[in-house]
Write a protein that holds these residues in place. Structure first.
Motif, mmCIF file in Angstrom:
data_model
loop_
_atom_site.group_PDB
_atom_site.id
_atom_site.type_symbol
_atom_site.label_atom_id
_atom_site.label_comp_id
_atom_site.label_asym_id
_atom_site.label_seq_id
_atom_site.Cartn_x
_atom_site.Cartn_y
_atom_site.Cartn_z
ATOM 1 N N VAL A 180 0.835 -1.204 0.000
ATOM 2 C CA VAL A 180 0.000 0.000 0.000
ATOM 3 C C VAL A 180 0.867 1.250 0.000
ATOM 4 O O VAL A 180 0.604 2.216 -0.725
ATOM 5 N N TYR A 181 1.913 1.227 0.790
ATOM 6 C CA TYR A 181 2.791 2.388 0.857
ATOM 7 C C TYR A 181 3.391 2.670 -0.527
ATOM 8 O O TYR A 181 3.461 3.808 -0.986
ATOM 9 N N GLY A 182 3.783 1.586 -1.195
ATOM 10 C CA GLY A 182 4.319 1.745 -2.540
ATOM 11 C C GLY A 182 3.304 2.352 -3.492
ATOM 12 O O GLY A 182 3.605 3.250 -4.278
ATOM 13 N N ILE A 183 2.054 1.873 -3.400
ATOM 14 C CA ILE A 183 0.996 2.429 -4.257
ATOM 15 C C ILE A 183 0.845 3.920 -3.989
ATOM 16 O O ILE A 183 0.714 4.726 -4.913
ATOM 17 N N TRP A 185 3.018 6.052 -2.889
ATOM 18 C CA TRP A 185 4.117 6.796 -3.500
ATOM 19 C C TRP A 185 3.898 6.946 -4.999
ATOM 20 O O TRP A 185 4.107 8.014 -5.569
ATOM 21 N N MET A 186 3.497 5.856 -5.621
ATOM 22 C CA MET A 186 3.285 5.928 -7.073
ATOM 23 C C MET A 186 2.215 6.939 -7.404
ATOM 24 O O MET A 186 2.346 7.740 -8.340
ATOM 25 N N PHE A 187 1.146 6.920 -6.618
ATOM 26 C CA PHE A 187 0.068 7.872 -6.862
ATOM 27 C C PHE A 187 0.567 9.293 -6.636
ATOM 28 O O PHE A 187 0.283 10.212 -7.409
ATOM 29 N N GLY A 188 1.362 9.451 -5.576
ATOM 30 C CA GLY A 188 1.880 10.783 -5.287
ATOM 31 C C GLY A 188 2.774 11.294 -6.400
ATOM 32 O O GLY A 188 2.783 12.489 -6.711
ATOM 33 N N LEU A 189 3.520 10.410 -7.026
ATOM 34 C CA LEU A 189 4.487 10.860 -8.030
ATOM 35 C C LEU A 189 3.864 11.033 -9.404
ATOM 36 O O LEU A 189 4.293 11.872 -10.189
ATOM 37 N N THR A 190 2.891 10.202 -9.712
ATOM 38 C CA THR A 190 2.345 10.269 -11.064
ATOM 39 C C THR A 190 0.909 10.764 -11.083
ATOM 40 O O THR A 190 0.404 11.139 -12.137
ATOM 41 N N GLY A 191 0.249 10.734 -9.960
ATOM 42 C CA GLY A 191 -1.137 11.174 -9.927
ATOM 43 C C GLY A 191 -2.084 10.138 -10.513
ATOM 44 O O GLY A 191 -3.240 10.430 -10.799
ATOM 45 N N GLU A 192 -1.609 8.918 -10.698
ATOM 46 C CA GLU A 192 -2.467 7.902 -11.302
ATOM 47 C C GLU A 192 -2.337 6.593 -10.524
ATOM 48 O O GLU A 192 -1.321 6.337 -9.887
ATOM 49 N N THR A 193 -3.368 5.772 -10.610
ATOM 50 C CA THR A 193 -3.241 4.418 -10.099
ATOM 51 C C THR A 193 -3.409 3.388 -11.207
ATOM 52 O O THR A 193 -3.138 2.215 -10.997
ATOM 53 N N LEU A 205 8.655 11.555 -17.330
ATOM 54 C CA LEU A 205 9.129 11.887 -15.991
ATOM 55 C C LEU A 205 10.316 12.840 -16.085
ATOM 56 O O LEU A 205 11.303 12.568 -16.756
ATOM 57 N N GLN A 206 10.208 13.972 -15.427
ATOM 58 C CA GLN A 206 11.258 14.994 -15.538
ATOM 59 C C GLN A 206 12.294 14.843 -14.431
ATOM 60 O O GLN A 206 13.487 14.924 -14.680
ATOM 61 N N ASP A 207 11.826 14.611 -13.227
ATOM 62 C CA ASP A 207 12.720 14.704 -12.077
ATOM 63 C C ASP A 207 13.597 13.474 -11.955
ATOM 64 O O ASP A 207 13.607 12.602 -12.804
ATOM 65 N N SER A 208 14.317 13.432 -10.853
ATOM 66 C CA SER A 208 15.147 12.274 -10.544
ATOM 67 C C SER A 208 14.269 11.024 -10.454
ATOM 68 O O SER A 208 13.107 11.093 -10.063
ATOM 69 N N ASP A 209 14.828 9.882 -10.808
ATOM 70 C CA ASP A 209 14.011 8.668 -10.796
ATOM 71 C C ASP A 209 14.087 7.934 -9.472
ATOM 72 O O ASP A 209 13.537 6.849 -9.323
ATOM 73 N N ILE A 210 14.768 8.526 -8.499
ATOM 74 C CA ILE A 210 14.913 7.800 -7.225
ATOM 75 C C ILE A 210 13.562 7.593 -6.522
ATOM 76 O O ILE A 210 13.261 6.472 -6.108
ATOM 77 N N PRO A 211 12.716 8.619 -6.411
ATOM 78 C CA PRO A 211 11.442 8.387 -5.707
ATOM 79 C C PRO A 211 10.599 7.293 -6.353
ATOM 80 O O PRO A 211 10.063 6.437 -5.649
ATOM 81 N N ILE A 212 10.528 7.286 -7.678
ATOM 82 C CA ILE A 212 9.653 6.295 -8.318
ATOM 83 C C ILE A 212 10.245 4.901 -8.165
ATOM 84 O O ILE A 212 9.527 3.911 -7.997
ATOM 85 N N PHE A 214 11.936 4.011 -5.566
ATOM 86 C CA PHE A 214 11.610 3.676 -4.177
ATOM 87 C C PHE A 214 10.201 3.091 -4.109
ATOM 88 O O PHE A 214 9.959 2.061 -3.467
ATOM 89 N N ALA A 215 9.280 3.748 -4.799
ATOM 90 C CA ALA A 215 7.901 3.251 -4.812
ATOM 91 C C ALA A 215 7.846 1.843 -5.376
ATOM 92 O O ALA A 215 7.202 0.945 -4.813
ATOM 93 N N LEU A 216 8.560 1.635 -6.470
ATOM 94 C CA LEU A 216 8.535 0.302 -7.091
ATOM 95 C C LEU A 216 9.139 -0.736 -6.147
ATOM 96 O O LEU A 216 8.642 -1.861 -6.047
ATOM 97 N N THR A 217 10.205 -0.337 -5.457
ATOM 98 C CA THR A 217 10.819 -1.267 -4.511
ATOM 99 C C THR A 217 9.816 -1.719 -3.467
ATOM 100 O O THR A 217 9.717 -2.913 -3.157
ATOM 101 N N LEU A 218 9.048 -0.724 -2.937
ATOM 102 C CA LEU A 218 8.057 -1.091 -1.923
ATOM 103 C C LEU A 218 7.051 -2.095 -2.485
ATOM 104 O O LEU A 218 6.712 -3.089 -1.846
ATOM 105 N N VAL A 219 6.584 -1.830 -3.704
ATOM 106 C CA VAL A 219 5.603 -2.747 -4.307
ATOM 107 C C VAL A 219 6.235 -4.117 -4.524
ATOM 108 O O VAL A 219 5.619 -5.158 -4.268
ATOM 109 N N LEU A 220 7.507 -4.117 -4.961
ATOM 110 C CA LEU A 220 8.178 -5.397 -5.204
ATOM 111 C C LEU A 220 8.333 -6.190 -3.913
ATOM 112 O O LEU A 220 8.245 -7.414 -3.919
#
Lengths: 495, 496
Positions: A180-183, A185-193, A205-212, A214-220
């Protein structure tokens, strides 16, 4: 022709009707419930061949945009239904053990739900297979997990079952938290589910890819728990050993299958982004390598058959992840990663279910389920011994069985992607697999039985086991029916 | 016709497993298999090259061209003949089994079915799959009815061969994926056509070559991968040892000649470690087989280990023939596969008979067997002479061809040295074979065994079986051209 969602609705209705019927019935004999359930699930399975294609749409306001009825999803729904049918048959053989460990005032109390809960799990798994929206995926995952919390701890009079239940509950809840935490983050970064929309957003994606990442890691992490991949595998052996055998079978097959498909769907948008894809693949390859090594090597010294199957299930998760990590350059004659994973899981369903059938028959009619209780099985019951031989041969990957073809697809996928390290690891772990799968064969054929009472096999189980043996050989020689049903959407799945 | 050949042992094995039938069914099945194979041999038209008796089903997986497809060319005919002869001999020489005889016979038949299937498959998938079919019966045969350290030996052979076949699988897949997409097919005939067009660029040949040589090499017991063979053969019950050493091991060589030689000829020239080319490494490995294993054989004190190691050693000569990469050497290698299969089967058959009567194969407990079993002694002497390579036997003809081929291949460097060194292997094998013969059959009966010295000589069918094996060896040795005529077109196509 009806929309694919009908299948889930039918399964859910079946569950509710049976639940109501069971609570108003006074009959101590609960055997009618699984029979009705098997019959109805068989019909749902048949219906799954007559659904109209319903590819997911992402237009705003579209009601079904969280649901995809593509061919891959359908195959996984069929895997879920078949597993459930198999599990229900095993449960009927296992009923005596369950009854022993449930304290009850009157005969037959508490048994009915043991047959009904898997139906809800089945609905959850089917929804999970179709989920293309993270919220939907989460809801389906919870339906599956919560029903498993109950099922794993079902024999509440047995301490090892309770231990398994607590372990599964705590670690399951934890992994759900990560998911859920990963989801979020993903929603926060992309605004989509919705996964397709996330893919669009990721491309820009413009910014650094570290946050996204991180989100993927949580989901994984959350999904790694479901498919039992290293380093999230520590719950597997204890839970598998303590849970009632049919539930173990269910956990190791259907839970893994649905988790694998979800993993593919979640990872897919990230692989479309050139900057992120190599990192994701590296992580997946690391997980795959570690899972293969751990699962297969830790299985070597096991003396309990259920624990052996638990480690083997970890090992197979490793092979599956190898296929996923070999996503690059998949447009070959061998088909794409979706087809590989789909076929492998289907083969895994056949052979593992067969293994659990034999295990249940032996363990309910012997003092336990250690390897020594399989000694001389070829004399006690040549039929069960032969079935287990086929199952073990297929798990070890002997040609002309479905398991071999699955391994062949995985290896060809990896060779094509030039994952030579993973291939090297895979060759060693397959050889290790020969040892621990053949230990079962050695026990059955080399040793003398300590107990010579023949094993009784009910007609329904016998029929199911024969069907499984035949399909293992059939799909081992002719894998086309599964592969061709997967080809078209699977190419879309792996970009 | 070929499908019948494959179905005969499988159907008999299934019948035996279901509890129908007995030893007579097994014997009948073996004879039927031999009869059909003879028909195939006679019906095969050597004037035409290429596959004959082809039977195919519709492809299962059209994109891969994967289908059930059988057919034989000259090379497979010879290998089928070997399989049928050894299977018949193995079943007729097999000792009587009290414990679960049906399972035993079914396992033997399934090994034979696996070998037959691998040799007559015209599809890469089935070629590979049928060989693996023999793995489980071997495991059961050695573990259940073996002697000595049978369980350790069974584990060793199973894990070694399992590992070898997974390396092989990776190698085959790599070979397949190295082909240009439009030439990819599982059909061996189409693959041969692709090989003739040199479809794989020289630079891409080394990796599949290494994988395939290691994979097949493990199955053949090429030098560093040989340690499974001798213990497994010495523990295995007689028919399993005969079939495995005689026939199944030849599957790997057959595969090398079918796939590695035509597809990857340029890999041999490429350097692997430092200046050592792949060809040099292969020569080094086969010298390991001939000289190192040869010396190990001399040191053995038990008859079954001597024969087990000697069979490992002779693989070196076959590899030498393959390493020559010309028609003379390769023909010699193929003929030697046939000859070695028969001679080692005869030797293991005789060993099994001695073990059954004496209970031990240790040299210090044997001696003077010639007095009570003259027929067996003469057979052993002939098989041993064949194995050494005495003129008159097929082994001599083929080894000569191998050596000629190697000198002919014009290599100035290592291959000439290697051939000269390999020639000494003949001396080595003379040493251990003649010594084994002297110890077991000549001399005095050791005092420890005087009580049981009155062994009966062989009964009729066993006599006939051994005579058939040795007779075929003599025939093929005197008229090697008959077999070469079958083999040559395949090899010419492979070297094109």
């Amino acid at each position: 022709m009806f929309p694919p969602i009908t299948l889930e609705i039918l399964v859910l209705c079946l569950g509710f009707i049976l639940l109501l019927a069971e609570s108003f019935s006074n009959s101590p004999n609960k055997r009618t419930i699984p029979k009705i359930a098997i019959f109805c699930l068989g019909w749902v399975f048949a219906c799954s061949f007559f659904t109209s294609g319903n590819p997911s749409t992402i237009e705003a306001g579209s009601l079904w945009n969280f649901y995809s009825g593509d061919e891959t999803a359908l195959l996984f729904k069929r895997i879920a239904i078949l597993t459930t049918i198999g599990v229900l048959i095993i449960s009927m053989d296992y009923e005596s053990v369950v009854a022993k460990f449930i304290p009850s005032s009157r005969q037959g109390a508490g048994i009915g739900e043991f047959y009904i809960l898997p139906i809800f799990t089945c609905a959850g798994l089917m929804l999970m297979a179709s989920a293309v929206d993270l919220i939907m995926a989460f809801a389906a995952l919870e339906l599956v997990t919560i029903s498993f919390y109950v099922l794993v701890a079902y024999m509440r009079g047995n301490t090892s079952t309770l231990e398994a239940g607590v372990k599964y509950l705590i670690l399951g809840a934890l992994s759900t938290g990560f998911f859920v935490y990963g989801i979020t983050w993903m929603f926060g970064l992309t605004g989509e589910t919705h996964l397709a929309k996330i893919a669009v957003k990721l491309a820009h994606l413009q910014d650094s890819d570290i946050p996204i990442l991180f989100a993927l890691t949580l989901v994984l992490i959350g999904l790694g728990f479901k498919v039992a991949s290293v380093p999230f595998q520590s719950w597997v052996p204890d839970v598998y050993e303590g849970a009632p055998t049919p539930v173990t079978a269910y956990l190791s097959i259907a839970s893994k299958a649905a988790g694998m498909l979800l993993l593919l769907r979640v990872v897919e948008p990230f692989l479309g982004v050139p900057t992120i894809a190599p990192k994701v693949l590296t992580v997946l390859a690391l997980m795959a390598g570690a899972t293969m090594i751990f699962g297969n090597l830790a299985a070597l010294p096991q003396n309990n058959f259920k624990r052996l199957l638990a480690y083997s299930s970890i090992g197979h998760a490793g092979y599956l992840l190898t296929a996923v990590a070999s996503v690059e350059g998949t447009h070959t004659a061998f088909g794409s990663v979706g087809a590989t994973v789909g076929f492998y899981l289907f083969a895994y369903l056949l052979m593992t279910l067969l293994g659990f059938f034999s295990l249940t028959l032996v363990s309910t009619q012997s003092p336990g389920d250690d390897l020594q209780h399989f000694n001389g099985l070829s004399k006690r019951s040549p039929f069960v011994a032969f079935c287990l031989l086929v199952s073990m041969a297929s798990l070890a990957g002997i040609p002309l069985t479905a398991g071999f073809y699955g391994k062949f697809l995985v290896f060809s996928q990896a060779i094509n992607a030039k994952q030579w390290t993973l291939i090297g690891i895979g060759m060693i772990t397959v050889a290790a697999g020969f040892y621990f799968y053949f230990r079962v064969v050695a026990a059955m054929y080399w040793q003398e039985p300590t107990d010579t009472t023949p094993i009784h096999v009910s007609p329904l189980s016998r029929f199911a086991m024969v069907a499984l043996v035949v399909s293992i050989f059939f799909f081992g020689i002719n894998p086309a029916p599964i592969l061709s049903s997967l080809r078209s959407p699977a190419t879309a799945l792996a970009k | 016709m070929l499908t019948t050949l494959l179905l005969v042992p499988i159907v008999s094995a299934v019948a035996l497993l279901l509890g129908k039938g007995n030893r007579s069914l097994t014997k009948f099945s073996a004879l039927l298999q031999a009869a059909i194979t003879l028909l195939v041999c006679l019906g095969y038209d050597t004037a035409k090259s290429g596959y004959q008796f082809v039977y195919e089903l519709q492809p299962f997986v059209p994109s891969l061209d994967l289908k059930y497809s059988v057919g034989v060319d000259g090379l497979s005919v010879v290998m089928l003949l070997l399989t049928a002869l050894v299977t018949t001999a193995a079943i007729w020489l097999s000792p009587t089994i009290e414990k679960r005889a049906n399972l035993y016979d079914a396992c033997v038949l399934l090994i034979s079915a696996g070998a037959t299937g691998a040799f007559l498959a015209k599809d890469l998938f089935f070629f590979y799959a049928f060989h693996e079919l023999a793995l489980i019966p071997t495991f059961l045969l050695i573990g259940l009815w073996g002697t000595g350290e049978r369980q350790a030996a069974a584990w060793k052979i199973t894990i070694y061969l399992g590992f070898g076949s997974i390396v092989l699988l990776v190698g085959l897949t790599d070979l397949f994926l190295s082909l240009p997409a439009d030439l990819r097919s599982f059909d061996l005939e189409k693959l041969a056509a692709a090989a003739a067009r040199h479809a794989i660029p020289a630079s891409a040949q080394l990796r599949p070559w290494l994988l395939l040589t290691a994979g097949f090499g493990i199955l053949i017991s090429l030098f560093p991968f040989h340690s499974w063979a001798a213990p497994a053969y010495s523990s295995a019950p007689t028919p399993a040892a005969m079939l495995h050493a005689g026939v199944l091991k030849k599957f790997g060589l057959y595969g090398i000649i079918r796939l590695v030689v035509p597809f990857l000829p340029d890999a041999l020239k490429q350097p692997v470690v430092g200046d050592w080319s792949a060809h040099d490494l292969l020569l080094l490995a086969l010298l390991g087989n001939i000289l190192y294993v040869g010396l190990v054989t001399i040191a053995q004190r038990k008859l079954d280990f001597v024969i087990g190691f000697s069979s490992v050693m002779h693989m070196g000569y076959i590899f030498l023939g393959i390493a020559s990469m010309n028609i003379t050497g390769l023909s010699g290698a193929c003929l030697l596969m046939f000859a070695h299969g028969l001679s080692v089967a005869a030797l293991f058959g005789i060993t099994g008979i001695i073990r059954e009567r004496e209970g031990s194969l240790s040299f210090d407990r044997l001696g003077g067997a010639m007095k009570s079993m003259p027929y067996l002694g003469i057979c052993f002497a002939m098989a041993a002479f064949a194995s050494i390579g005495l003129p008159g036997f097929a082994n001599f003809a083929s080894e000569t061809m191998v050596f000629f081929g190697c000198f002919q291949s014009g290599g100035t460097g290592f291959i000439r040295t290697a051939t000269i060194l390999a020639l000494w292997g003949v001396v080595i094998s003379a040493v251990y074979m003649l010594r084994a013969y002297r110890t077991v059959f000549l001399g005095e009966v050791p005092p420890a065994r005087t009580g049981s010295s009155a062994w009966a000589d062989l009964h009729g069918p066993a006599k006939l079986t051994l005579a058939a094996l040795l007779g075929t060896l003599l025939l093929a040795g005197c008229f090697p051209k008959t077999l070469i005529a079958y083999i040559k077109p395949t090899l010419e196509a492979a070297l094109r």
